[in-house]
Write a protein that holds these residues in place. Sequence first.
Motif, mmCIF file in Angstrom:
data_model
loop_
_atom_site.group_PDB
_atom_site.id
_atom_site.type_symbol
_atom_site.label_atom_id
_atom_site.label_comp_id
_atom_site.label_asym_id
_atom_site.label_seq_id
_atom_site.Cartn_x
_atom_site.Cartn_y
_atom_site.Cartn_z
ATOM 1 N N ASP A 104 0.962 -1.321 -0.225
ATOM 2 C CA ASP A 104 0.137 0.267 0.111
ATOM 3 C C ASP A 104 0.898 1.014 -0.269
ATOM 4 O O ASP A 104 0.915 1.312 1.031
ATOM 5 C CB ASP A 104 -1.030 0.025 1.443
ATOM 6 N N SER A 118 0.336 4.461 -0.844
ATOM 7 C CA SER A 118 -0.381 5.143 0.027
ATOM 8 C C SER A 118 -0.200 5.479 1.164
ATOM 9 O O SER A 118 -0.043 6.601 2.001
ATOM 10 C CB SER A 118 -0.977 5.452 -0.396
ATOM 11 N N GLU A 168 3.943 6.830 1.905
ATOM 12 C CA GLU A 168 3.630 8.309 1.683
ATOM 13 C C GLU A 168 2.730 8.785 2.503
ATOM 14 O O GLU A 168 3.979 10.117 2.754
ATOM 15 C CB GLU A 168 2.886 8.884 0.617
ATOM 16 N N LYS A 169 1.874 8.508 3.607
ATOM 17 C CA LYS A 169 1.101 9.036 4.590
ATOM 18 C C LYS A 169 2.881 8.609 5.851
ATOM 19 O O LYS A 169 2.875 9.292 6.323
ATOM 20 C CB LYS A 169 0.255 8.551 5.062
#
Length: 305
Positions: free
Chosen positions: A60, A62, A65-66
């Motif tokens: 994942d 994302s 990135e978070k």
Amino acid sequence: MNQNKTVLVFGSTGQQGGAVAKALRTNGWSVRAFVRQLGGAKAKALEAIGVGLHQGTFSDFSSIEKAMSGAYGVFSVQPSSGQGAHGISDEQELRYGKAIADIATAQGVQHLVYTSVAAAGKGKTGLGHFDSKTQIEDHIRRLGINSTIVRPVTFMEMLLLPGMGLEQGTFRFFMRPNQKMQFIAVDDIGKIVASVFAYPERFSGRTIEIAGDEITGNGLQEAFSRAGRKTITYQRFPDSLLQQNALLGRLAELVDDGRCAGVADINALRSEFGCLMTVEQWLAGAGKPLLRAALRAPAAAVALR
């Protein structure tokens, strides 16, 4: 000075990442841990020493990135392909290692530290979990991000995995009795990586093979005998096993040709990073409970014969 800088640590519930997270916290860094489960015992132990938890998975992007947003540094390690409880393929390891480096570059991370393996960069080995790391290293160097690559030799902790024969008064491993092989304690990996983050001007752009000790099979025999207070006899894995098991056989070949034996300059490492544990020092400290467990392991637990 490090309190306002955050390092995102991958693999923080594993050996290397856990050692790095603890060493960074000891040195005053703000640390984020990228974890699969927030409620796991290892995650809670990290939280107890002030590590922030960010949930996600390697697949994942994302969530990566978070977790990485606003981080000063990133420590990158992935599960070796085909190994461990969360085994991944060679292609997945390569994809995840490249993706972390790409995301770090895109987000302006100021220092990426990637942990590879001693056999990397020395020609194709034929083992995916080694060769994928060479490809990840090459990818990182092409990105232009400030980075340091560390190549640990064999972990001392691997010496006390089930199946080495200690419960029967023997110890079996890859090198021949008079052949030298290098080892490193995972706590020293954490210590070294924390120093790398602390002095980016010294270590950025470097690839460093790291080890704490160099010892022969006969030397291991003496060290285990002293630490275990009983006679331990060293033997190389038998030829019959190395012929039957393709992975073990290839690893033995890579020890023989030097790529898995280690070629780190230990004296130079001690000059840069301070004291690094020898096998005997490790057996007297962090390795002591592992040795006790190995000496009393039931025969049914022996994995390698």
